[in-house]
Design an enzyme around this catalytic site. Structure first.
Site, PDB file in Angstrom:
ATOM      1  N   ARG A 160       0.744  -1.203   0.299  1.00 26.95           N
ATOM      2  CA  ARG A 160       0.043   0.015   0.096  1.00 26.95           C
ATOM      3  C   ARG A 160       0.945   1.255  -0.116  1.00 26.95           C
ATOM      4  O   ARG A 160       2.068   1.204   0.123  1.00 26.95           O
ATOM      5  CB  ARG A 160      -0.835   0.139   1.146  1.00 26.95           C
ATOM      6  N   ILE A 161       0.385   2.309  -0.221  1.00 29.27           N
ATOM      7  CA  ILE A 161       0.715   3.736  -0.142  1.00 29.27           C
ATOM      8  C   ILE A 161      -0.310   4.674   0.759  1.00 29.27           C
ATOM      9  O   ILE A 161      -1.383   4.416   0.600  1.00 29.27           O
ATOM     10  CB  ILE A 161       1.493   4.251  -1.292  1.00 29.27           C
ATOM     11  N   ASP A 162       0.345   5.707   1.257  1.00 28.51           N
ATOM     12  CA  ASP A 162      -0.568   6.453   2.060  1.00 28.51           C
ATOM     13  C   ASP A 162      -1.726   7.133   0.959  1.00 28.51           C
ATOM     14  O   ASP A 162      -1.183   7.107  -0.236  1.00 28.51           O
ATOM     15  CB  ASP A 162       0.147   7.949   2.729  1.00 28.51           C
ATOM     16  N   LYS A 163      -2.652   7.656   1.809  1.00 30.10           N
ATOM     17  CA  LYS A 163      -3.869   8.055   1.228  1.00 30.10           C
ATOM     18  C   LYS A 163      -3.464   9.308   0.145  1.00 30.10           C
ATOM     19  O   LYS A 163      -3.893   9.322  -0.865  1.00 30.10           O
ATOM     20  CB  LYS A 163      -4.851   8.696   1.973  1.00 30.10           C
ATOM     21  N   ARG A 265       8.680  10.048   4.834  1.00 31.47           N
ATOM     22  CA  ARG A 265       8.452  11.161   5.651  1.00 31.47           C
ATOM     23  C   ARG A 265       9.108  11.285   7.114  1.00 31.47           C
ATOM     24  O   ARG A 265       9.398  12.460   7.126  1.00 31.47           O
ATOM     25  CB  ARG A 265       6.894  11.139   5.742  1.00 31.47           C
TER      26      ARG A 265
END
Length: 352
Positions: A160-163, A265
């Site tokens: 997945r990757i962040d929203k 991040r």
């Protein structure tokens, strides 16, 4: 404070050794009188509709844990061992509704699907996001494919990757494909490169960031960096290289050696260069440059042009689970980031 999928992930998920978010689906505690027994046999006796071969494949993909650590299928369960089955998505306690949400399909065959996720799209349904997610879009895309059940945890998203991060994701269309791809993420053989815009110009301009990633002790919705080799957090390594200097910001290429939650991040903030407009990690403030009124307006307008953390998963490489072919995909940096970068280029040209 941002809401959505990443909040849920930080609250409910656990980091795996390969960086995937893993969610516990089943947990069994061995009795005090438990005789030594292979974990695959232990689980087959307790899981309905599960074969020994499937359990062994799950173990190879790092999805069988004993006392919180991945084990192979020949591990022998001892008294009071805690045996967990984890998967890379939450348990769906509700039916996934197919929704006609456009997908940017980069590649598709009978085994895998690669999509370019836009910023703002949540990946998995969860608390507060029961619809409008990538999984809902996949349910629509596969609505006429009888062998694809979006509720089947053996299929679907492998990572997945962040929203609010854009970029490439791979979806497995068969159980064997998900097992094989999961193993590649577990063994860190996939190739992933990100493009980011950060405040300031890192020195040196090419380097390696190493530091455990774990939940912040001050803010449970943030991840923080802790000493490498320590007991807290998971080992994490990010390789970065400045590709363009634009005055008070820089375009940076990041290559993941691991893939922890919010790794880029947190790592970039750790070295003093938060991602541009990353509200969770302090990048939505003016961190470089003289705060004249005209400069403040310029930065605020740049925030408006790219209203999310400036991070894009540009490349993805893996071995095709059926053919064994080396697959490599690239997705261009999206318009919001390119427009913001162009603004900085123009600003630097005018300021020189």
């Amino acid at each position: 404070m941002a809401s959505g999928e990443e909040d849920i992930l930080l609250e409910e998920s656990a980091d795996s050794d390969d960086g995937r978010e893993l969610y516990e689906h089943f947990r069994f505690v061995a009795d005090k009188g438990q005789q030594l027994l292979r974990v695959d046999k232990f689980l087959v006796a307790r899981l309905e509709k599960s074969s020994r071969n499937r359990v062994q494949q799950a173990a190879e993909a790092g999805c069988i844990l004993v006392n919180g650590k991945p084990v192979k299928s020949n591990y022998r369960v001892k008294p009071l061992d805690v045996v967990s089955v984890v998967m890379d998505r939450p348990r769906y306690e509700f039916e996934i509704i197919a929704e006609d949400i456009p997908l940017d399909i980069v590649y598709e065959d009978d085994t895998v699907l690669v999509v370019n996720k836009p910023a703002g799209l949540v990946v998995h349904p969860g608390h507060g996001n029961y619809s409008g997610t990538l999984v809902n879009a996949l349910a629509w895309h596969f609505r006429n494919t009888p062998d694809y059940d979006v509720n089947d945890p053996r299929l679907g998203l492998v990572h997945r990757i962040d929203k609010d991060t854009s970029g490439l994701l791979v979806i497995a269309k068969t159980p064997d494909a998900k097992t094989a791809l999961g193993r590649q993420f577990f063994e860190k053989t996939t190739k992933r490169e990100y493009v980011a815009v950060v405040w300031g110009v890192p020195e040196p301009e090419k380097g390696r960031i190493e530091g455990n990633i774990g939940r912040s002790l001050r803010d449970r919705l943030q991840m923080d960096v802790f000493p490498p080799g320590g007991d807290y957090g998971k080992p994490a390594v990010t390789h970065y290289e400045v590709t363009e200097k634009l005055g008070h910001v820089a375009v940076v290429k990041c290559v993941l050696e691991t893939g922890r939650t919010h790794q880029i991040r947190a790592h970039m903030r750790h070295i003093g260069h938060p991602l541009f407009n990353d509200a969770r990690y302090g990048g939505d403030e003016i961190l470089r440059g003289n705060r004249t009124s005209s400069y403040r307006r310029f930065v605020e307008n740049s925030f408006a042009v790219c209203p999310r953390q400036a991070l894009h998963a540009r490349t993805l490489g893996f071995v095709h689970p059926s053919t064994g072919e080396e697959m490599f995909f690239s997705a261009p940096v999206p318009p919001d980031m390119t427009a913001m970068i162009d603004r900085w280029r123009n600003y630097c040209g005018e300021s020189m």
